[in-house]
Scaffold this motif. Structure first.
Motif, PDB file in Angstrom:
ATOM      1  N   ASN A 127       0.834  -1.204   0.000  1.00  0.00           N
ATOM      2  CA  ASN A 127       0.000   0.000   0.000  1.00  0.00           C
ATOM      3  C   ASN A 127       0.876   1.264   0.000  1.00  0.00           C
ATOM      4  N   LYS A 128       1.334   1.635  -1.213  1.00  0.00           N
ATOM      5  CA  LYS A 128       2.278   2.762  -1.316  1.00  0.00           C
ATOM      6  C   LYS A 128       1.663   4.078  -0.894  1.00  0.00           C
ATOM      7  N   GLU A 129       0.309   4.179  -1.014  1.00  0.00           N
ATOM      8  CA  GLU A 129      -0.339   5.456  -0.682  1.00  0.00           C
ATOM      9  C   GLU A 129      -0.019   5.879   0.757  1.00  0.00           C
ATOM     10  N   VAL A 152       7.066  -4.375  -1.052  1.00  0.00           N
ATOM     11  CA  VAL A 152       6.444  -5.370  -1.940  1.00  0.00           C
ATOM     12  C   VAL A 152       6.389  -4.827  -3.373  1.00  0.00           C
ATOM     13  N   ASP A 153       6.247  -3.528  -3.509  1.00  0.00           N
ATOM     14  CA  ASP A 153       6.225  -2.910  -4.840  1.00  0.00           C
ATOM     15  C   ASP A 153       7.461  -3.398  -5.597  1.00  0.00           C
ATOM     16  N   SER A 154       7.276  -3.837  -6.839  1.00  0.00           N
ATOM     17  CA  SER A 154       8.366  -4.552  -7.534  1.00  0.00           C
ATOM     18  C   SER A 154       9.619  -3.686  -7.692  1.00  0.00           C
ATOM     19  N   GLU A 155       9.422  -2.390  -7.975  1.00  0.00           N
ATOM     20  CA  GLU A 155      10.580  -1.511  -8.167  1.00  0.00           C
ATOM     21  C   GLU A 155      11.362  -1.355  -6.865  1.00  0.00           C
ATOM     22  N   HIS A 156      10.621  -1.187  -5.777  1.00  0.00           N
ATOM     23  CA  HIS A 156      11.273  -0.942  -4.490  1.00  0.00           C
ATOM     24  C   HIS A 156      11.900  -2.216  -3.959  1.00  0.00           C
ATOM     25  N   PHE A 222       4.077   8.354  -7.541  1.00  0.00           N
ATOM     26  CA  PHE A 222       3.943   7.857  -6.166  1.00  0.00           C
ATOM     27  C   PHE A 222       5.150   6.993  -5.791  1.00  0.00           C
ATOM     28  N   GLU A 223       5.656   6.259  -6.768  1.00  0.00           N
ATOM     29  CA  GLU A 223       6.815   5.403  -6.465  1.00  0.00           C
ATOM     30  C   GLU A 223       8.076   6.232  -6.218  1.00  0.00           C
ATOM     31  N   VAL A 224       8.161   7.404  -6.846  1.00  0.00           N
ATOM     32  CA  VAL A 224       9.283   8.312  -6.548  1.00  0.00           C
ATOM     33  C   VAL A 224       9.190   8.727  -5.073  1.00  0.00           C
TER      34      VAL A 224
HETATM   35 MG    MG Z   1       5.447  -0.726  -8.906  1.00  0.00          MG
END
Ligand code: MG
Ligand code: NDP
Length: 388
Positions: A127-129, A152-156, A222-224
């Motif tokens: 939950n990146k938010e 969990v976000d693939s990039e992170h 958001f990922e930034v």
């Molecule tokens: Mg992602």
């Protein structure tokens, strides 16, 4: 990992895309993992099916109107049934829970995540938010309670994996982006895109909200912000690179110029599993890269004029305080309105920007301030939509 003791996992949002894939990971390793708490918002039938299959200790249906239905369906099972948003904050604190995987969508993740941190539970964060809205507060609480956040976000996860074993400072993060379904569209083509077109992501099968965020590249913005808080870097150290094949999941450049990246077939179960098993890696049957099948791996500069939401995320970090909370709230409103055909695609960025301009800037927010800011920003964004 202590293999004698199963890790008891609380999945917030078990009925969603990440939630169901987390249950697949648990199923692959029944000797290591156990679904201890499952929660849903409105999909009562799926929650009941999951509860009967995985036999958690407790379930929560966030939509209170479905409580009786779920309770009756599980009356013969030794499963506690709760309802409502406050229950989410309570179940994450249950004593036996070893890790809380936050797979619910949007601002709703903030309170339960903070509650889990305050109980000292490690967070596997999808939950990146939560970090977008309140990265400053959440990371401060994590320090205070000595709680790790495993991405969990693939990039992170890729950045995290590239940093494994490294002590040296990060020079730059290379955050890859697929570019979404409209990467090659002209601005005039973008004017008329429909929800059905935006909901077809080229590489990933995800929930509706994040799929629309990917099409507008708000997701990358958001990922930034997420990377800024997770890895404590300045926004200028985060370079977004469009990589349409989604094989290089992201990379880190060090001060000697060396770059370490993590690659793999696009499959969220890999980062989910690592977030649960870290510091170990477990076996999996998930797809492997077929190197002979791999055609070009290409890299492009993102078009910030076309994808204004990405630019706005950088602006929100520069402003600090409540700016990212406002952007997130306005985005949740326009994202839903676009899906319901109440807001054209290109108006989404305009409304987020207007909402940010209209709201008063605020610094040093506590949880109540964030809740108030979120509610007000939603009203403001909604009023702009009604004027369209
Ligand atoms: Mg992602
Ligand atoms: P989905 O829409 O598929 O699932 C969302 C889950 O959250 C569902 O279980 C839903 O319940 C629940 N939920 C929705 N609203 C609320 C609420 N107000 N209160 C409590 N629970 C709620 O989303 P995804 O799985 O795609 O995404 C989940 C999170 O993970 C998002 O923050 C997203 O950005 C992030 N993420 C997702 C990726 C992906 O591949 N899907 C990749 C990287 C990050 P119900 O369905 O029962 O209504």
């Amino acid at each position: 990992m202590d293999i004698k003791k199963k890790k008891k996992i609380c999945i917030l949002g078990s009925t969603g895309s990440i939630g169901t894939q987390t249950l697949q990971v648990i199923e692959e390793h029944p000797d290591l993992f156990e679904a201890y708490v499952l929660t849903a918002h409105s999909q009562a039938d799926l929650l009941i099916t999951q509860a009967k299959k995985y036999r958690p200790s407790a379930v929560v249906i966030a939509d209170e109107s479905r409580y009786e239905y779920v309770r009756e369906a599980l009356a013969d099972e030794p499963i506690q049934v709760y309802a409502g948003a406050d229950a989410l904050c309570q179940v994450v604190q249950m004593e036996p829970v070893d890790v809380v995987l936050t797979a619910l969508v949007g601002f709703a993740g903030l309170r339960p995540t903070l509650s889990a941190i305050e109980a000292g539970k490690p967070i596997a964060l999808a939950n990146k938010e939560t970090l977008v809205v309140a990265g400053e507060l959440v990371t401060r609480k994590c320090m205070e309670y000595r709680v790790p956040i495993l991405p969990v976000d693939s990039e992170h996860s890729a950045i995290f994996q590239s940093l494994m074993g490294e002590q040296s400072p990060i020079e730059k993060i290379i955050l890859t982006a697929s570019g979404g379904p409209f990467r090659t569209f002209t601005p005039s083509q973008l004017k008329d895109v429909t929800p059905a077109m935006a909901l077809k992501h080229p590489n990933w099968d995800m929930g509706a909200k994040i799929t629309i965020d990917s099409a507008s590249m708000m997701n990358k913005g958001f990922e930034v912000i997420e990377a800024r808080w997770l890895f404590d870097v300045e926004p200028a150290q985060i370079q977004v690179v469009v990589h349409p094949q989604s094989i290089v999941h992201s990379a880190v450049q060090f001060q000697d110029g060396a770059v370490k990246a993590q690659l793999g077939a696009p499959d969220m179960r890999v980062p989910i599993q690592l977030a649960l098993s870290y510091p170990e890696r477990l076996e999996s049957t998930f797809p492997r890269i077929d190197w002979w099948d791999m055609k070009d791996l290409t890299f492009e500069r993102p078009d910030l004029n076309k994808f204004r939401c990405l630019q706005m995320a950088y602006e929100a970090i520069r402003m600090g305080g409540n700016a990212a909370c406002i952007v997130n709230a306005a985005n949740e409103v326009v994202n839903l309105a676009f899906r319901q055909e109440r807001c054209p695609f290109l108006e989404m960025a305009n409304i987020i920007e207007q909402t940010l301009q209209k709201m008063a800037h605020q610094e040093n927010l506590n949880l109540d301030d964030y809740l108030a800011c979120d509610a007000e920003a939603r009203q403001v964004a909604d009023s702009f939509i009604r004027r369209l």
